[in-house]
Scaffold this motif. Structure first.
Motif, PDB file in Angstrom:
ATOM      1  N   PRO A  42      62.620 110.854  95.853  1.00  0.00           N
ATOM      2  CA  PRO A  42      64.128 111.446  95.871  1.00  0.00           C
ATOM      3  C   PRO A  42      64.842 110.920  97.239  1.00  0.00           C
ATOM      4  O   PRO A  42      64.434 111.054  97.869  1.00  0.00           O
ATOM      5  CB  PRO A  42      64.365 113.094  96.095  1.00  0.00           C
ATOM      6  N   GLY A  43      65.827 110.710  96.713  1.00  0.00           N
ATOM      7  CA  GLY A  43      67.081 110.158  98.140  1.00  0.00           C
ATOM      8  C   GLY A  43      66.780 108.412  98.252  1.00  0.00           C
ATOM      9  O   GLY A  43      67.526 108.201  98.783  1.00  0.00           O
ATOM     10  N   LEU A  44      66.011 108.244  97.355  1.00  0.00           N
ATOM     11  CA  LEU A  44      66.276 106.338  97.255  1.00  0.00           C
ATOM     12  C   LEU A  44      67.015 105.863  96.317  1.00  0.00           C
ATOM     13  O   LEU A  44      66.842 106.858  95.682  1.00  0.00           O
ATOM     14  CB  LEU A  44      64.388 106.167  97.793  1.00  0.00           C
ATOM     15  N   LEU A  45      67.305 104.806  96.295  1.00  0.00           N
ATOM     16  CA  LEU A  45      67.969 104.125  94.969  1.00  0.00           C
ATOM     17  C   LEU A  45      66.699 103.858  93.463  1.00  0.00           C
ATOM     18  O   LEU A  45      67.180 103.423  92.545  1.00  0.00           O
ATOM     19  CB  LEU A  45      68.545 103.056  95.335  1.00  0.00           C
ATOM     20  N   GLY A  46      65.312 103.731  94.743  1.00  0.00           N
ATOM     21  CA  GLY A  46      64.965 103.932  93.361  1.00  0.00           C
ATOM     22  C   GLY A  46      65.099 104.531  92.557  1.00  0.00           C
ATOM     23  O   GLY A  46      64.684 104.287  90.437  1.00  0.00           O
ATOM     24  N   GLN A  47      64.578 106.052  93.056  1.00  0.00           N
ATOM     25  CA  GLN A  47      65.019 106.873  91.485  1.00  0.00           C
ATOM     26  C   GLN A  47      66.113 106.915  91.529  1.00  0.00           C
ATOM     27  O   GLN A  47      65.770 107.018  88.963  1.00  0.00           O
ATOM     28  CB  GLN A  47      64.224 108.237  92.545  1.00  0.00           C
ATOM     29  N   VAL A  48      67.414 106.576  91.601  1.00  0.00           N
ATOM     30  CA  VAL A  48      68.438 105.959  90.221  1.00  0.00           C
ATOM     31  C   VAL A  48      67.811 105.371  89.259  1.00  0.00           C
ATOM     32  O   VAL A  48      68.574 105.140  88.298  1.00  0.00           O
ATOM     33  CB  VAL A  48      69.475 106.151  91.271  1.00  0.00           C
ATOM     34  N   PHE A  49      67.901 104.154  90.427  1.00  0.00           N
ATOM     35  CA  PHE A  49      67.446 102.702  89.120  1.00  0.00           C
ATOM     36  C   PHE A  49      66.234 103.446  87.928  1.00  0.00           C
ATOM     37  O   PHE A  49      66.318 103.493  86.405  1.00  0.00           O
ATOM     38  CB  PHE A  49      66.975 101.713  90.131  1.00  0.00           C
ATOM     39  N   ALA A  50      64.964 104.029  88.722  1.00  0.00           N
ATOM     40  CA  ALA A  50      64.229 104.375  87.138  1.00  0.00           C
ATOM     41  C   ALA A  50      65.394 105.222  86.235  1.00  0.00           C
ATOM     42  O   ALA A  50      64.492 105.394  84.873  1.00  0.00           O
ATOM     43  CB  ALA A  50      63.097 105.605  88.190  1.00  0.00           C
ATOM     44  N   THR A  51      66.476 106.352  86.758  1.00  0.00           N
ATOM     45  CA  THR A  51      67.189 107.372  85.918  1.00  0.00           C
ATOM     46  C   THR A  51      67.464 106.619  84.489  1.00  0.00           C
ATOM     47  O   THR A  51      68.032 106.588  83.517  1.00  0.00           O
ATOM     48  CB  THR A  51      67.445 108.169  87.082  1.00  0.00           C
ATOM     49  N   THR A  80      59.324  85.772 104.488  1.00  0.00           N
ATOM     50  CA  THR A  80      57.725  86.219 105.186  1.00  0.00           C
ATOM     51  C   THR A  80      57.008  87.357 103.932  1.00  0.00           C
ATOM     52  O   THR A  80      57.648  87.007 102.842  1.00  0.00           O
ATOM     53  CB  THR A  80      58.170  87.896 105.984  1.00  0.00           C
ATOM     54  N   ASN A  81      55.544  87.230 103.781  1.00  0.00           N
ATOM     55  CA  ASN A  81      54.916  88.029 102.809  1.00  0.00           C
ATOM     56  C   ASN A  81      55.202  89.155 102.948  1.00  0.00           C
ATOM     57  O   ASN A  81      54.917  90.267 103.777  1.00  0.00           O
ATOM     58  CB  ASN A  81      53.316  87.634 103.749  1.00  0.00           C
ATOM     59  N   LEU A  82      55.375  89.515 101.606  1.00  0.00           N
ATOM     60  CA  LEU A  82      55.941  90.928 100.562  1.00  0.00           C
ATOM     61  C   LEU A  82      55.275  91.183  99.868  1.00  0.00           C
ATOM     62  O   LEU A  82      55.460  91.848  99.160  1.00  0.00           O
ATOM     63  CB  LEU A  82      57.454  91.012 100.756  1.00  0.00           C
ATOM     64  N   ASP A  83      53.829  91.115  99.873  1.00  0.00           N
ATOM     65  CA  ASP A  83      53.068  91.464  98.629  1.00  0.00           C
ATOM     66  C   ASP A  83      53.414  92.914  98.632  1.00  0.00           C
ATOM     67  O   ASP A  83      53.072  93.507  97.711  1.00  0.00           O
ATOM     68  CB  ASP A  83      51.541  91.050  98.936  1.00  0.00           C
ATOM     69  N   TRP A  84      53.536  93.825  99.660  1.00  0.00           N
ATOM     70  CA  TRP A  84      53.846  95.058  99.262  1.00  0.00           C
ATOM     71  C   TRP A  84      54.689  95.693  99.040  1.00  0.00           C
ATOM     72  O   TRP A  84      54.398  96.681  98.296  1.00  0.00           O
ATOM     73  CB  TRP A  84      53.466  95.571 100.252  1.00  0.00           C
ATOM     74  N   LEU A  85      56.172  94.528  98.590  1.00  0.00           N
ATOM     75  CA  LEU A  85      57.209  95.215  98.352  1.00  0.00           C
ATOM     76  C   LEU A  85      57.137  95.477  96.559  1.00  0.00           C
ATOM     77  O   LEU A  85      57.791  97.164  96.633  1.00  0.00           O
ATOM     78  CB  LEU A  85      58.436  93.887  98.775  1.00  0.00           C
ATOM     79  N   LYS A  86      56.548  95.405  95.810  1.00  0.00           N
ATOM     80  CA  LYS A  86      56.377  95.400  94.358  1.00  0.00           C
ATOM     81  C   LYS A  86      55.968  97.316  94.672  1.00  0.00           C
ATOM     82  O   LYS A  86      56.280  97.688  93.189  1.00  0.00           O
ATOM     83  CB  LYS A  86      55.976  94.481  93.751  1.00  0.00           C
ATOM     84  N   ARG A  87      54.862  96.830  95.045  1.00  0.00           N
ATOM     85  CA  ARG A  87      54.265  98.867  94.815  1.00  0.00           C
ATOM     86  C   ARG A  87      54.947  99.452  95.402  1.00  0.00           C
ATOM     87  O   ARG A  87      55.252 100.869  95.133  1.00  0.00           O
ATOM     88  CB  ARG A  87      52.898  98.775  95.768  1.00  0.00           C
ATOM     89  N   ALA A  88      55.803  99.209  96.668  1.00  0.00           N
ATOM     90  CA  ALA A  88      56.333  99.963  97.843  1.00  0.00           C
ATOM     91  C   ALA A  88      57.812 100.831  97.301  1.00  0.00           C
ATOM     92  O   ALA A  88      57.856 101.844  96.000  1.00  0.00           O
ATOM     93  CB  ALA A  88      56.987  99.458  99.240  1.00  0.00           C
ATOM     94  N   ALA A  89      58.324  98.967  95.636  1.00  0.00           N
ATOM     95  CA  ALA A  89      59.796  99.837  95.367  1.00  0.00           C
ATOM     96  C   ALA A  89      58.811 100.574  93.433  1.00  0.00           C
ATOM     97  O   ALA A  89      60.185 101.667  93.228  1.00  0.00           O
ATOM     98  CB  ALA A  89      60.407  98.374  94.838  1.00  0.00           C
ATOM     99  N   LYS A  90      58.017 100.225  93.235  1.00  0.00           N
ATOM    100  CA  LYS A  90      57.045 100.841  92.097  1.00  0.00           C
ATOM    101  C   LYS A  90      56.734 102.686  92.486  1.00  0.00           C
ATOM    102  O   LYS A  90      57.448 103.372  91.686  1.00  0.00           O
ATOM    103  CB  LYS A  90      56.263 100.569  91.730  1.00  0.00           C
ATOM    104  N   ARG A  91      57.250 102.848  93.610  1.00  0.00           N
ATOM    105  CA  ARG A  91      56.306 104.024  93.593  1.00  0.00           C
ATOM    106  C   ARG A  91      57.765 105.153  94.410  1.00  0.00           C
ATOM    107  O   ARG A  91      57.843 106.156  94.502  1.00  0.00           O
ATOM    108  CB  ARG A  91      55.840 104.092  94.840  1.00  0.00           C
ATOM    109  N   SER A  92      58.898 104.379  95.265  1.00  0.00           N
ATOM    110  CA  SER A  92      60.301 104.640  95.335  1.00  0.00           C
ATOM    111  C   SER A  92      60.943 105.485  94.553  1.00  0.00           C
ATOM    112  O   SER A  92      61.700 106.523  94.055  1.00  0.00           O
ATOM    113  CB  SER A  92      61.325 103.420  95.749  1.00  0.00           C
ATOM    114  N   THR A  93      60.674 105.054  92.755  1.00  0.00           N
ATOM    115  CA  THR A  93      61.442 105.884  91.175  1.00  0.00           C
ATOM    116  C   THR A  93      60.700 106.983  91.403  1.00  0.00           C
ATOM    117  O   THR A  93      61.148 108.061  90.776  1.00  0.00           O
ATOM    118  CB  THR A  93      60.450 105.043  90.266  1.00  0.00           C
ATOM    119  N   THR A  94      59.663 107.900  91.954  1.00  0.00           N
ATOM    120  CA  THR A  94      59.309 109.189  92.454  1.00  0.00           C
ATOM    121  C   THR A  94      59.993 109.947  93.540  1.00  0.00           C
ATOM    122  O   THR A  94      59.811 110.796  93.576  1.00  0.00           O
ATOM    123  CB  THR A  94      58.049 109.393  91.999  1.00  0.00           C
TER     124      THR A  94
END
Lengths: 125, 204
Positions: free
Chosen positions: A18-27, A2-16
């Protein structure tokens, strides 16, 4: 897919977030100075899967093992690289926070000392 | 693609309240598309803004899932409301910025006075307009009212859409929006009339 245009931005935001793996990956990226591609390689997935992983909750507490299992089963990943990454971020990230807090405390101590000295230097009425 | 059912929302919320690690991703996968499409239906809301506001709404829910009360609304409605509020706030601040950059005095260029009036009359008209603008600016009106007044000033036939846009009412259902626009337009015209009457040189 499916169209997941939003995914990249949502994932980028997850870096800040707390409690999401995105923040772990950023660290982890900061600690290891590695690119997103290298991170995906290490986990054994492609970039889109990495973005989806970033939006998952960080496994923690008593359910850690079970949560890692659920994540890895969903994305077809081997658990070891993810567990290693989580452990490293917990230990090293924790140490960095301690160091930051310690330096913060040192600064605060210095400021207090300076204030005390100033008070002592001030002429008594 | 239709919007997620109440049951889907309820199931996701139950998982949110448990220790399920992948539910956060599923909330994104289930709601981002429908939220973006719902926001994009509002005129003036770009894909980028819709994307940012939808993401804001989902993150707000992920941070505080306990604030969702399943007895009051479906998760879909709950998230759509948050996203719409975010879009409205973002629209208002961008509209306010744009409007701030525009001076109502530009009406003189938009609607120039009749060419057969004398230079004195033209200068007098311009001075009266300047005084009116000063009074409007000094009246301490909220930014939304100023935006509405600018529409009344600059558009020969003030359309419902541009007025709704200026007043930040685009999110309302059509009929509700029409009524609100009419009510606000009447109110703003009364404000303008009062401010016009305050001009000692204005005999009209």
């Amino acid at each position: 897919m499916t169209n997941l245009d939003w995914l990249k931005r949502a994932a980028k935001r997850s870096t800040t977030e707390p409690g999401l793996l995105g923040q772990v990956f950023a660290t982890y990226q900061t600690l290891e100075h590695c690119s997103l591609e290298a991170l995906a390689d290490e986990l054994g997935c492609d970039e889109q899967t990495l973005q989806m992983l970033a939006l998952c909750r960080k496994p923690a507490g008593e359910a850690f093992a079970e949560q890692v299992k659920v994540i890895c089963e969903r994305f077809g990943l081997a658990p070891r690289p993810l567990v290693n990454m989580l452990r490293q971020v917990d230990i090293m990230g924790g140490m960095e926070t301690h160091a930051a807090n310690d330096s913060g405390r040192s600064v605060a101590r210095l400021q207090l000392a300076a204030r005390d000295r100033k008070r002592k230097d001030e002429p008594t009425p | 693609m239709s919007s997620p059912s109440r049951k889907q929302g309820w199931d996701l919320h139950e998982r949110m309240m448990s220790q399920d690690p992948t539910v956060t991703l599923d909330v994104f996968l289930t709601f981002m598309g429908p939220l973006i499409r719902a926001l994009e239906r509002n005129p003036g809301c770009s894909y980028d803004e819709a994307n940012a506001c939808a993401s804001d709404a989902v993150y707000a829910y992920l941070r505080h899932p306990e604030r969702f009360d399943a007895r009051r609304a479906s998760l879909s409605t709950f998230l759509t409301q948050i996203a719409r509020h975010k879009a409205q706030d973002s629209y208002r601040s961008s509209t306010a910025r744009t409007r701030r950059e525009q001076d109502p005095r530009s009406i003189f260029e938009v609607h120039p006075p009749a060419p057969n009036i004398s230079l004195e009359e033209r200068v007098d008209l311009k001075q009266r307009l300047d005084r009116l603008v000063q009074r409007i600016e000094g009246a301490g009106l909220p930014e939304r009212d100023l935006a509405g007044i600018r529409v009344i000033f600059t558009e020969e036939r003030c359309s419902m859409e541009s007025m709704a846009e200026a007043l930040g009412l685009l999110h309302l259902p059509q009929e509700e929006m029409r009524q609100a626009v009419r009510r606000h337009t009447d109110r703003l015209k009364k404000v303008l009339k009062r401010l016009c009457k305050e001009d000692p040189d204005d005999e009209s």
